[in-house]
Design a protein around this motif. Structure first.
Motif, mmCIF file in Angstrom:
data_model
loop_
_atom_site.group_PDB
_atom_site.id
_atom_site.type_symbol
_atom_site.label_atom_id
_atom_site.label_comp_id
_atom_site.label_asym_id
_atom_site.label_seq_id
_atom_site.Cartn_x
_atom_site.Cartn_y
_atom_site.Cartn_z
ATOM 1 N N ASP A 85 -2.294 6.558 -6.904
ATOM 2 C CA ASP A 85 -0.886 6.475 -7.291
ATOM 3 C C ASP A 85 -0.304 5.141 -6.814
ATOM 4 O O ASP A 85 -0.011 4.960 -5.636
ATOM 5 C CB ASP A 85 -0.129 7.652 -6.675
ATOM 6 C CG ASP A 85 1.330 7.717 -7.069
ATOM 7 O OD1 ASP A 85 1.924 6.669 -7.401
ATOM 8 O OD2 ASP A 85 1.887 8.825 -7.022
ATOM 9 N N THR A 86 -0.117 4.198 -7.742
ATOM 10 C CA THR A 86 0.321 2.853 -7.358
ATOM 11 C C THR A 86 1.738 2.847 -6.774
ATOM 12 O O THR A 86 2.022 2.048 -5.881
ATOM 13 C CB THR A 86 0.249 1.886 -8.555
ATOM 14 O OG1 THR A 86 0.995 2.421 -9.649
ATOM 15 C CG2 THR A 86 -1.187 1.645 -8.974
ATOM 16 N N ASP A 87 2.625 3.715 -7.263
ATOM 17 C CA ASP A 87 3.978 3.786 -6.701
ATOM 18 C C ASP A 87 3.942 4.276 -5.254
ATOM 19 O O ASP A 87 4.643 3.750 -4.396
ATOM 20 C CB ASP A 87 4.876 4.705 -7.535
ATOM 21 C CG ASP A 87 5.171 4.139 -8.918
ATOM 22 O OD1 ASP A 87 5.108 2.902 -9.088
ATOM 23 O OD2 ASP A 87 5.460 4.935 -9.831
ATOM 24 N N LEU A 88 3.122 5.276 -4.990
ATOM 25 C CA LEU A 88 2.971 5.802 -3.635
ATOM 26 C C LEU A 88 2.375 4.732 -2.724
ATOM 27 O O LEU A 88 2.852 4.533 -1.604
ATOM 28 C CB LEU A 88 2.092 7.050 -3.640
ATOM 29 C CG LEU A 88 1.794 7.684 -2.285
ATOM 30 C CD1 LEU A 88 3.075 8.113 -1.573
ATOM 31 C CD2 LEU A 88 0.851 8.866 -2.452
ATOM 32 N N VAL A 89 1.364 4.023 -3.198
ATOM 33 C CA VAL A 89 0.752 2.956 -2.403
ATOM 34 C C VAL A 89 1.792 1.894 -2.065
ATOM 35 O O VAL A 89 1.888 1.459 -0.907
ATOM 36 C CB VAL A 89 -0.459 2.326 -3.139
ATOM 37 C CG1 VAL A 89 -0.913 1.044 -2.464
ATOM 38 C CG2 VAL A 89 -1.602 3.324 -3.218
ATOM 39 N N ALA A 90 2.590 1.493 -3.031
ATOM 40 C CA ALA A 90 3.620 0.483 -2.793
ATOM 41 C C ALA A 90 4.628 0.965 -1.755
ATOM 42 O O ALA A 90 5.029 0.210 -0.857
ATOM 43 C CB ALA A 90 4.316 0.129 -4.101
ATOM 44 N N ARG A 91 5.030 2.223 -1.858
ATOM 45 C CA ARG A 91 5.998 2.779 -0.899
ATOM 46 C C ARG A 91 5.416 2.820 0.507
ATOM 47 O O ARG A 91 6.070 2.430 1.473
ATOM 48 C CB ARG A 91 6.428 4.180 -1.337
ATOM 49 C CG ARG A 91 7.454 4.817 -0.409
ATOM 50 C CD ARG A 91 8.037 6.087 -0.986
ATOM 51 N NE ARG A 91 7.092 7.106 -1.359
ATOM 52 C CZ ARG A 91 6.587 8.014 -0.508
ATOM 53 N NH1 ARG A 91 6.926 7.999 0.761
ATOM 54 N NH2 ARG A 91 5.758 8.927 -0.942
ATOM 55 N N ILE A 92 4.176 3.262 0.649
ATOM 56 C CA ILE A 92 3.534 3.363 1.959
ATOM 57 C C ILE A 92 3.299 1.970 2.539
ATOM 58 O O ILE A 92 3.520 1.733 3.735
ATOM 59 C CB ILE A 92 2.209 4.152 1.874
ATOM 60 C CG1 ILE A 92 2.459 5.580 1.390
ATOM 61 C CG2 ILE A 92 1.467 4.136 3.203
ATOM 62 C CD1 ILE A 92 3.292 6.441 2.303
ATOM 63 N N LYS A 93 2.877 1.023 1.701
ATOM 64 C CA LYS A 93 2.669 -0.349 2.183
ATOM 65 C C LYS A 93 3.984 -0.953 2.667
ATOM 66 O O LYS A 93 4.010 -1.635 3.694
ATOM 67 C CB LYS A 93 2.086 -1.230 1.071
ATOM 68 C CG LYS A 93 0.604 -1.014 0.853
ATOM 69 C CD LYS A 93 0.102 -1.970 -0.232
ATOM 70 C CE LYS A 93 -1.375 -1.829 -0.471
ATOM 71 N NZ LYS A 93 -1.856 -2.764 -1.517
ATOM 72 N N ALA A 94 5.064 -0.705 1.939
ATOM 73 C CA ALA A 94 6.368 -1.248 2.338
ATOM 74 C C ALA A 94 6.791 -0.682 3.696
ATOM 75 O O ALA A 94 7.342 -1.422 4.522
ATOM 76 C CB ALA A 94 7.417 -0.921 1.288
ATOM 77 N N LYS A 95 6.510 0.593 3.941
ATOM 78 C CA LYS A 95 6.848 1.192 5.232
ATOM 79 C C LYS A 95 6.014 0.600 6.361
ATOM 80 O O LYS A 95 6.483 0.476 7.484
ATOM 81 C CB LYS A 95 6.649 2.709 5.184
ATOM 82 C CG LYS A 95 7.725 3.435 4.409
ATOM 83 C CD LYS A 95 7.422 4.904 4.230
ATOM 84 C CE LYS A 95 7.244 5.664 5.500
ATOM 85 N NZ LYS A 95 7.056 7.109 5.285
ATOM 86 N N SER A 96 4.759 0.222 6.066
ATOM 87 C CA SER A 96 3.873 -0.255 7.123
ATOM 88 C C SER A 96 4.125 -1.703 7.501
ATOM 89 O O SER A 96 3.650 -2.150 8.535
ATOM 90 C CB SER A 96 2.404 -0.072 6.714
ATOM 91 O OG SER A 96 2.062 -0.938 5.659
ATOM 92 N N THR A 97 4.872 -2.433 6.696
ATOM 93 C CA THR A 97 5.140 -3.839 7.006
ATOM 94 C C THR A 97 6.520 -4.050 7.611
ATOM 95 O O THR A 97 6.911 -5.159 7.876
ATOM 96 C CB THR A 97 4.992 -4.728 5.740
ATOM 97 O OG1 THR A 97 5.865 -4.245 4.729
ATOM 98 C CG2 THR A 97 3.562 -4.733 5.256
ATOM 99 N N ARG A 98 7.224 -2.976 7.831
ATOM 100 C CA ARG A 98 8.573 -3.095 8.435
ATOM 101 C C ARG A 98 8.482 -3.332 9.902
ATOM 102 O O ARG A 98 7.651 -2.996 10.625
ATOM 103 C CB ARG A 98 9.368 -1.825 8.198
ATOM 104 C CG ARG A 98 9.780 -1.671 6.771
ATOM 105 C CD ARG A 98 10.633 -0.450 6.604
ATOM 106 N NE ARG A 98 10.720 -0.163 5.175
ATOM 107 C CZ ARG A 98 11.169 0.965 4.706
ATOM 108 N NH1 ARG A 98 11.586 1.906 5.489
ATOM 109 N NH2 ARG A 98 11.232 1.160 3.431
#
Length: 98
Positions: A85-98
């Motif tokens: 799920d590319t949307d889920l991956v993008a959301r999780i990646k965004a959380k991990s770079t904060r």
């Protein structure tokens, strides 16, 4: 080998591990990601199931995530490899770079 006497729902496992339930669901949606028998479908109605994990499945998933989180690079590679799920991956990646 000991018999499985209980399983934990994916919702419970996510809370216990402090992980996103959608992420865990996406990882285990491919039953090749964990050893056969560690992912269990529990029928709660004629056409309704919930996903659960054995203790060994929880341990295997925990180890997998722990190893992936060593660096942001390994985490992002893990997400790309194990989550479709590319949307889920993008959301999780965004959380991990904060």
């Amino acid at each position: 080998m000991a018999a499985v006497t209980h399983v934990c729902t994916i919702d419970y496992v996510a809370k216990r591990l402090g992980e996103d339930v959608e992420l865990l669901g996406a990882i285990i949606s491919n039953d090749d990601n964990l050893t056969y028998g560690n992912i269990v479908s529990v029928y709660v109605g004629p056409d309704e199931t919930i996903t659960a994990l054995t203790d060994d499945g929880i341990e295997e998933l925990t180890d997998m995530i722990r190893a992936a989180r060593i660096t942001n690079k390994t985490w992002h590679e893990f997400l790309d490899d194990f989550v479709d799920d590319t949307d889920l991956v993008a959301r999780i990646k965004a959380k991990s770079t904060r």
